[in-house]
Design a protein around this motif. Structure first.
Motif, short mmCIF file in Angstrom:
data_model
loop_
_atom_site.label_atom_id
_atom_site.label_comp_id
_atom_site.label_asym_id
_atom_site.label_seq_id
_atom_site.Cartn_x
_atom_site.Cartn_y
_atom_site.Cartn_z
N THR A 47 -8.01 -3.47 -1.79
CA THR A 47 -6.94 -2.46 -2.32
C THR A 47 -7.71 -1.69 -3.63
O THR A 47 -7.26 -0.55 -3.57
CB THR A 47 -5.96 -3.15 -3.10
OG1 THR A 47 -5.25 -3.98 -2.12
CG2 THR A 47 -4.82 -2.18 -3.55
N VAL A 128 0.56 -1.18 -9.06
CA VAL A 128 1.55 -1.89 -8.07
C VAL A 128 2.00 -3.20 -8.36
O VAL A 128 3.22 -3.52 -7.59
CB VAL A 128 0.38 -2.19 -6.79
CG1 VAL A 128 1.28 -3.01 -5.45
CG2 VAL A 128 -0.41 -1.13 -6.27
N LEU A 140 4.61 -4.49 -0.64
CA LEU A 140 5.44 -3.07 -0.96
C LEU A 140 6.31 -2.68 0.01
O LEU A 140 5.97 -2.77 1.48
CB LEU A 140 3.93 -1.97 -1.10
CG LEU A 140 3.02 -2.37 -2.02
CD1 LEU A 140 1.95 -1.44 -1.85
CD2 LEU A 140 3.65 -2.21 -3.44
N LEU A 145 4.48 2.05 -0.95
CA LEU A 145 3.12 2.07 -0.41
C LEU A 145 2.67 3.54 -0.10
O LEU A 145 1.68 3.99 -0.55
CB LEU A 145 3.15 1.67 1.18
CG LEU A 145 1.90 1.79 1.91
CD1 LEU A 145 0.83 1.05 1.11
CD2 LEU A 145 2.12 1.18 3.24
N HIS A 148 1.71 5.21 -3.80
CA HIS A 148 0.53 4.55 -4.53
C HIS A 148 -0.75 5.24 -3.40
O HIS A 148 -1.67 5.18 -4.22
CB HIS A 148 0.80 2.92 -4.45
CG HIS A 148 1.57 2.33 -5.66
ND1 HIS A 148 1.54 3.03 -6.76
CD2 HIS A 148 2.68 1.80 -5.39
CE1 HIS A 148 2.64 2.53 -7.55
NE2 HIS A 148 3.01 1.67 -6.55
N ALA A 149 -0.41 5.27 -2.10
CA ALA A 149 -1.53 5.80 -1.52
C ALA A 149 -1.65 7.17 -1.55
O ALA A 149 -2.89 7.84 -0.94
CB ALA A 149 -1.38 5.35 0.02
N LEU A 178 -2.52 -0.91 1.65
CA LEU A 178 -2.77 0.39 0.75
C LEU A 178 -3.89 0.83 0.89
O LEU A 178 -4.30 1.88 0.87
CB LEU A 178 -2.46 -0.37 -0.76
CG LEU A 178 -2.93 0.80 -1.72
CD1 LEU A 178 -2.06 2.07 -1.65
CD2 LEU A 178 -2.50 0.21 -3.18
N THR A 182 -5.40 4.33 2.34
CA THR A 182 -5.98 5.13 1.61
C THR A 182 -7.13 5.61 2.44
O THR A 182 -7.55 6.89 2.35
CB THR A 182 -6.57 4.47 0.44
OG1 THR A 182 -5.28 4.03 -0.54
CG2 THR A 182 -7.28 5.19 -0.32
#
Length: 253
Positions: A47, A128, A140, A145, A148-149, A178, A182
């Motif tokens: 992550t 997170v 998540l 998700l 945060h990504a 995640l 990303t």
């Protein structure tokens, strides 16, 4: 004092205790019980460091940044302390662009200082975390998700539709998703449409089938041996895939 010289090799399942905290390498006060396989360490750090691979962990070991234990069957086993040293190394590389020689020296200074600070919490874990729980083992929802990504809802939906990530039966995603999203977005920013990642996912699934067939005979004797063998084969195939990909790209020039 190096991490390796300050440790003795334990037998499997043995908890390692050091009576003199000053003689213990950094980080102090963190478990040194070697319970994790290399694949578990990579999964827990993916992550924060999406590009982390098994071969990268082995490379850093070869460079003396970490010193995992070798247990009865010769396989590596990692402790929470090993993982924190690895996190420190990867963070210094990513955020400060430091060469390994400088990072190695910093770790040696931490090892030598009884007043060395404890490891810092993971930035992503802080982001997170929910209700005080760390990202490890947390899940998540789709909105979290995507946020945060750095993905839009449409982008996440497209990745779900082609099977790059998949929610569980409750519609939630594990922490590994995640890192996957990303990486997918990084590929997209480099010019690859998200829909074109479907064959990448298909290739990974085919390689998983090849690995599964290769370890079937070991699985009948020991699930642990099968998992370790699968981890080793996956690392080799990843390196082979990279070599073949670069070979193919060179042929296009």
């Amino acid at each position: 004092m190096s991490a390796a010289s300050a440790r003795r090799r334990p037998v499997e399942h043995e908890t390692v205790d050091v009576d003199d905290d000053d003689a213990e390498p950094w980080p102090r006060g963190v478990s040194r019980d070697p319970k994790m396989k290399i694949s578990e360490v990579v999964d827990r750090l993916k992550t924060e460091f999406p590009a982390l691979s098994l071969s990268k962990v082995r490379y850093l070991e070869g460079e003396g940044l970490i010193a995992p234990y070798r247990v009865g069957n010769g396989y590596r086993r990692y402790s929470e302390a090993d993982m924190e040293r690895l996190r420190y190394t990867l963070t210094a590389q990513r955020d400060e662009y430091l060469p390994l020689s400088v990072i190695r020296q910093r770790l040696a200074e931490l090892d030598a200082s009884p007043q060395a600070p404890p490891p810092q919490p993971s930035p992503i874990a802080r982001v997170v975390a929910a209700d005080g729980r760390t990202v490890t083992g947390a899940t998540l929802d789709a909105a979290s998700l995507a946020r945060h990504a750095g993905a839009s809802v449409a982008q996440l939906e497209e990745l779900i539709s082609i099977g790059v990530v998949a929610p569980d039966t409750r519609g939630r995603f594990d922490a590994r998703a995640l890192g996957t999203v990303t990486l997918a977005l990084r590929a997209h920013r480099l010019g690859i449409p998200l829909r074109n990642l479907r064959p990448v996912r298909t290739a990974a699934e085919r390689e998983a089938d090849v690995i599964d067939a290769a370890v079937q005979h070991k699985r009948q004797r020991s699930s642990t041996a099968a998992e370790d063998a699968a981890t080793e084969i996956a690392a080799v195939l990843a390196e082979l895939h990279s070599a073949l990909l670069h070979q193919a790209i060179s042929a296009l020039e």
